[in-house]
Write a protein that holds these residues in place. Structure first.
Motif, PDB file in Angstrom:
ATOM      1  N   PHE A 139       0.797  -1.226   0.000  1.00 48.42           N
ATOM      2  CA  PHE A 139       0.000   0.000   0.000  1.00 48.42           C
ATOM      3  C   PHE A 139       0.833   1.281   0.000  1.00 48.42           C
ATOM      4  O   PHE A 139       0.457   2.268  -0.623  1.00 48.42           O
ATOM      5  N   LEU A 140       1.952   1.257   0.726  1.00 44.87           N
ATOM      6  CA  LEU A 140       2.734   2.483   0.858  1.00 44.87           C
ATOM      7  C   LEU A 140       3.274   3.000  -0.486  1.00 44.87           C
ATOM      8  O   LEU A 140       3.221   4.212  -0.740  1.00 44.87           O
ATOM      9  N   PRO A 141       3.785   2.117  -1.379  1.00 41.35           N
ATOM     10  CA  PRO A 141       4.254   2.645  -2.672  1.00 41.35           C
ATOM     11  C   PRO A 141       3.177   3.374  -3.457  1.00 41.35           C
ATOM     12  O   PRO A 141       3.437   4.436  -4.036  1.00 41.35           O
ATOM     13  N   TRP A 142       1.943   2.821  -3.464  1.00 40.38           N
ATOM     14  CA  TRP A 142       0.866   3.485  -4.193  1.00 40.38           C
ATOM     15  C   TRP A 142       0.483   4.796  -3.531  1.00 40.38           C
ATOM     16  O   TRP A 142       0.163   5.786  -4.197  1.00 40.38           O
ATOM     17  N   GLY A 143       0.529   4.818  -2.202  1.00 41.69           N
ATOM     18  CA  GLY A 143       0.251   6.064  -1.514  1.00 41.69           C
ATOM     19  C   GLY A 143       1.252   7.142  -1.881  1.00 41.69           C
ATOM     20  O   GLY A 143       0.884   8.297  -2.146  1.00 41.69           O
ATOM     21  N   LEU A 144       2.533   6.762  -1.922  1.00 39.52           N
ATOM     22  CA  LEU A 144       3.567   7.727  -2.286  1.00 39.52           C
ATOM     23  C   LEU A 144       3.450   8.152  -3.744  1.00 39.52           C
ATOM     24  O   LEU A 144       3.737   9.310  -4.088  1.00 39.52           O
ATOM     25  N   VAL A 145       3.035   7.220  -4.618  1.00 35.20           N
ATOM     26  CA  VAL A 145       2.814   7.573  -6.029  1.00 35.20           C
ATOM     27  C   VAL A 145       1.776   8.678  -6.127  1.00 35.20           C
ATOM     28  O   VAL A 145       1.972   9.683  -6.830  1.00 35.20           O
ATOM     29  N   TYR A 146       0.660   8.498  -5.443  1.00 37.87           N
ATOM     30  CA  TYR A 146      -0.409   9.490  -5.516  1.00 37.87           C
ATOM     31  C   TYR A 146       0.038  10.825  -4.924  1.00 37.87           C
ATOM     32  O   TYR A 146      -0.213  11.890  -5.498  1.00 37.87           O
ATOM     33  N   PRO A 179       8.102  19.157 -18.048  1.00 39.88           N
ATOM     34  CA  PRO A 179       8.987  18.001 -18.301  1.00 39.88           C
ATOM     35  C   PRO A 179       9.405  17.291 -17.019  1.00 39.88           C
ATOM     36  O   PRO A 179       9.478  16.052 -16.983  1.00 39.88           O
ATOM     37  N   ALA A 180       9.660  18.045 -15.968  1.00 40.87           N
ATOM     38  CA  ALA A 180      10.040  17.432 -14.691  1.00 40.87           C
ATOM     39  C   ALA A 180       8.880  16.618 -14.124  1.00 40.87           C
ATOM     40  O   ALA A 180       9.073  15.531 -13.558  1.00 40.87           O
ATOM     41  N   THR A 181       7.667  17.111 -14.294  1.00 39.35           N
ATOM     42  CA  THR A 181       6.487  16.396 -13.809  1.00 39.35           C
ATOM     43  C   THR A 181       6.310  15.059 -14.517  1.00 39.35           C
ATOM     44  O   THR A 181       5.988  14.048 -13.892  1.00 39.35           O
ATOM     45  N   VAL A 182       6.528  15.059 -15.834  1.00 38.37           N
ATOM     46  CA  VAL A 182       6.405  13.812 -16.605  1.00 38.37           C
ATOM     47  C   VAL A 182       7.381  12.763 -16.089  1.00 38.37           C
ATOM     48  O   VAL A 182       7.035  11.588 -15.916  1.00 38.37           O
ATOM     49  N   VAL A 183       8.604  13.170 -15.823  1.00 37.41           N
ATOM     50  CA  VAL A 183       9.624  12.237 -15.315  1.00 37.41           C
ATOM     51  C   VAL A 183       9.229  11.722 -13.936  1.00 37.41           C
ATOM     52  O   VAL A 183       9.339  10.519 -13.648  1.00 37.41           O
ATOM     53  N   VAL A 184       8.778  12.608 -13.079  1.00 38.21           N
ATOM     54  CA  VAL A 184       8.388  12.217 -11.718  1.00 38.21           C
ATOM     55  C   VAL A 184       7.246  11.203 -11.752  1.00 38.21           C
ATOM     56  O   VAL A 184       7.291  10.175 -11.063  1.00 38.21           O
ATOM     57  N   VAL A 185       6.216  11.464 -12.547  1.00 43.69           N
ATOM     58  CA  VAL A 185       5.065  10.570 -12.642  1.00 43.69           C
ATOM     59  C   VAL A 185       5.491   9.196 -13.176  1.00 43.69           C
ATOM     60  O   VAL A 185       5.108   8.148 -12.636  1.00 43.69           O
ATOM     61  N   ALA A 186       6.297   9.179 -14.238  1.00 46.23           N
ATOM     62  CA  ALA A 186       6.719   7.916 -14.839  1.00 46.23           C
ATOM     63  C   ALA A 186       7.528   7.074 -13.858  1.00 46.23           C
ATOM     64  O   ALA A 186       7.276   5.868 -13.687  1.00 46.23           O
ATOM     65  N   LEU A 187       8.492   7.684 -13.199  1.00 45.21           N
ATOM     66  CA  LEU A 187       9.322   6.946 -12.250  1.00 45.21           C
ATOM     67  C   LEU A 187       8.501   6.446 -11.065  1.00 45.21           C
ATOM     68  O   LEU A 187       8.702   5.320 -10.584  1.00 45.21           O
ATOM     69  N   ALA A 188       7.579   7.258 -10.589  1.00 49.58           N
ATOM     70  CA  ALA A 188       6.763   6.871  -9.437  1.00 49.58           C
ATOM     71  C   ALA A 188       5.875   5.676  -9.758  1.00 49.58           C
ATOM     72  O   ALA A 188       5.775   4.721  -8.980  1.00 49.58           O
ATOM     73  N   VAL A 189       5.227   5.688 -10.923  1.00 50.76           N
ATOM     74  CA  VAL A 189       4.327   4.597 -11.296  1.00 50.76           C
ATOM     75  C   VAL A 189       5.098   3.299 -11.517  1.00 50.76           C
ATOM     76  O   VAL A 189       4.707   2.230 -11.024  1.00 50.76           O
ATOM     77  N   VAL A 190       6.212   3.375 -12.250  1.00 55.30           N
ATOM     78  CA  VAL A 190       7.015   2.173 -12.497  1.00 55.30           C
ATOM     79  C   VAL A 190       7.522   1.586 -11.182  1.00 55.30           C
ATOM     80  O   VAL A 190       7.482   0.369 -10.965  1.00 55.30           O
ATOM     81  N   GLY A 191       7.997   2.434 -10.289  1.00 56.18           N
ATOM     82  CA  GLY A 191       8.489   1.960  -9.002  1.00 56.18           C
ATOM     83  C   GLY A 191       7.406   1.298  -8.169  1.00 56.18           C
ATOM     84  O   GLY A 191       7.637   0.260  -7.540  1.00 56.18           O
ATOM     85  N   ALA A 192       6.205   1.880  -8.167  1.00 59.08           N
ATOM     86  CA  ALA A 192       5.103   1.325  -7.381  1.00 59.08           C
ATOM     87  C   ALA A 192       4.653  -0.024  -7.927  1.00 59.08           C
ATOM     88  O   ALA A 192       4.416  -0.971  -7.168  1.00 59.08           O
ATOM     89  N   VAL A 193       4.522  -0.127  -9.252  1.00 56.23           N
ATOM     90  CA  VAL A 193       4.098  -1.391  -9.866  1.00 56.23           C
ATOM     91  C   VAL A 193       5.116  -2.488  -9.570  1.00 56.23           C
ATOM     92  O   VAL A 193       4.756  -3.615  -9.202  1.00 56.23           O
ATOM     93  N   ALA A 194       6.397  -2.175  -9.716  1.00 57.22           N
ATOM     94  CA  ALA A 194       7.437  -3.169  -9.462  1.00 57.22           C
ATOM     95  C   ALA A 194       7.433  -3.624  -8.008  1.00 57.22           C
ATOM     96  O   ALA A 194       7.561  -4.816  -7.711  1.00 57.22           O
ATOM     97  N   THR A 195       7.260  -2.675  -7.093  1.00 60.65           N
ATOM     98  CA  THR A 195       7.240  -3.019  -5.664  1.00 60.65           C
ATOM     99  C   THR A 195       6.045  -3.876  -5.317  1.00 60.65           C
ATOM    100  O   THR A 195       6.152  -4.865  -4.570  1.00 60.65           O
ATOM    101  N   MET A 196       4.859  -3.536  -5.857  1.00 61.31           N
ATOM    102  CA  MET A 196       3.653  -4.298  -5.557  1.00 61.31           C
ATOM    103  C   MET A 196       3.743  -5.720  -6.098  1.00 61.31           C
ATOM    104  O   MET A 196       3.423  -6.693  -5.404  1.00 61.31           O
ATOM    105  N   LEU A 197       4.197  -5.868  -7.339  1.00 59.20           N
ATOM    106  CA  LEU A 197       4.306  -7.196  -7.926  1.00 59.20           C
ATOM    107  C   LEU A 197       5.329  -8.046  -7.184  1.00 59.20           C
ATOM    108  O   LEU A 197       5.130  -9.247  -6.971  1.00 59.20           O
ATOM    109  N   THR A 198       6.427  -7.429  -6.763  1.00 58.98           N
ATOM    110  CA  THR A 198       7.440  -8.158  -5.991  1.00 58.98           C
ATOM    111  C   THR A 198       6.871  -8.648  -4.675  1.00 58.98           C
ATOM    112  O   THR A 198       7.118  -9.782  -4.247  1.00 58.98           O
ATOM    113  N   ALA A 199       6.086  -7.789  -4.014  1.00 58.88           N
ATOM    114  CA  ALA A 199       5.479  -8.179  -2.737  1.00 58.88           C
ATOM    115  C   ALA A 199       4.505  -9.335  -2.918  1.00 58.88           C
ATOM    116  O   ALA A 199       4.468 -10.272  -2.108  1.00 58.88           O
ATOM    117  N   LEU A 200       3.706  -9.308  -3.992  1.00 63.78           N
ATOM    118  CA  LEU A 200       2.757 -10.388  -4.246  1.00 63.78           C
ATOM    119  C   LEU A 200       3.477 -11.695  -4.541  1.00 63.78           C
ATOM    120  O   LEU A 200       3.089 -12.769  -4.047  1.00 63.78           O
TER     121      LEU A 200
END
Length: 209
Positions: free
Chosen positions: A40-47, A66-87
């Protein structure tokens, strides 16, 4: 002939046997349930971070796009990877229906958001106004997250996900009510805050038990 090791004087009573079975069942359920901080925490931080960055760009204009696009992309990829790893880790070595359900549930997130991306992208192509698209994106994303979180609450009772799902759906309605660009602030604080609070509460409850 070897003597029997069974001692009837130390045999468990029916009540003790049931208590032992129940304790083992609860221990197994905790082991099969992904760690709340990793789930849950990674998704919370993404939002909080990603949509907070979007609001800073579209609202007060404090962050370049441009900075916002990079931040959003990195946050989403990191959250998805963390959630899938936990599962995957929580169900390592587990076979049968439990593993299949967890795998399908994890895949449903990717499928749901891929579908959402296609639908909303087509709306852009139809000439829908950018501010309207923004409201559609924010509310539809929260609806998907809310419904999937409700499903997670049904799969893992006692995890707190059902309550979070209700809160996320309420936030989806609120994001439309407040309008553009404040909807991104709702995504950040209400959506992300809900995930962060659930992660911390579930983690604290796990330590107590």
């Amino acid at each position: 002939m070897a003597a029997s090791t069974h001692d009837p004087d130390h045999a468990l009573s029916p009540e003790d046997s049931l208590a032992l079975i129940d304790a083992q069942r609860r221990t197994t359920q905790r082991r099969l349930r992904p760690h709340p901080l990793a789930l849950f925490l990674p998704w919370g931080l993404v939002y909080v971070v990603a949509f907070g960055a979007v609001w800073l760009t579209l609202g007060p204009g404090l962050l370049p796009a441009p900075a916002t696009v990079v931040v959003v992309a990195l946050a989403v990829v990191g959250a998805v990877a963390t959630m899938l790893t936990a599962l995957v880790r929580s169900h390592h070595g587990v076979e049968g229906p439990t593993r299949r359900v967890a795998t399908r549930y994890g895949g449903s997130w990717a499928l749901a958001f891929a579908t959402l991306g296609v639908v909303n992208s087509q709306l852009i192509g139809l000439g829908v106004a950018p501010t309207t698209i923004s409201l559609i994106w924010s509310s539809s994303a929260l609806i998907v997250v809310g419904l999937l979180t409700l499903a997670g609450g049904l799969l893992w009772p006692g995890s707190g996900q059902y309550v979070l799902g209700v809160w996320i759906l309420v936030s989806a309605a609120l994001s439309i009510i407040v309008g553009y660009p404040t909807n991104f602030l709702v995504l950040s604080l209400a959506g992300g805050g809900g995930f962060v609070v659930l992660a911390l509460v579930a983690w604290a409850r796990g330590r107590q038990t």
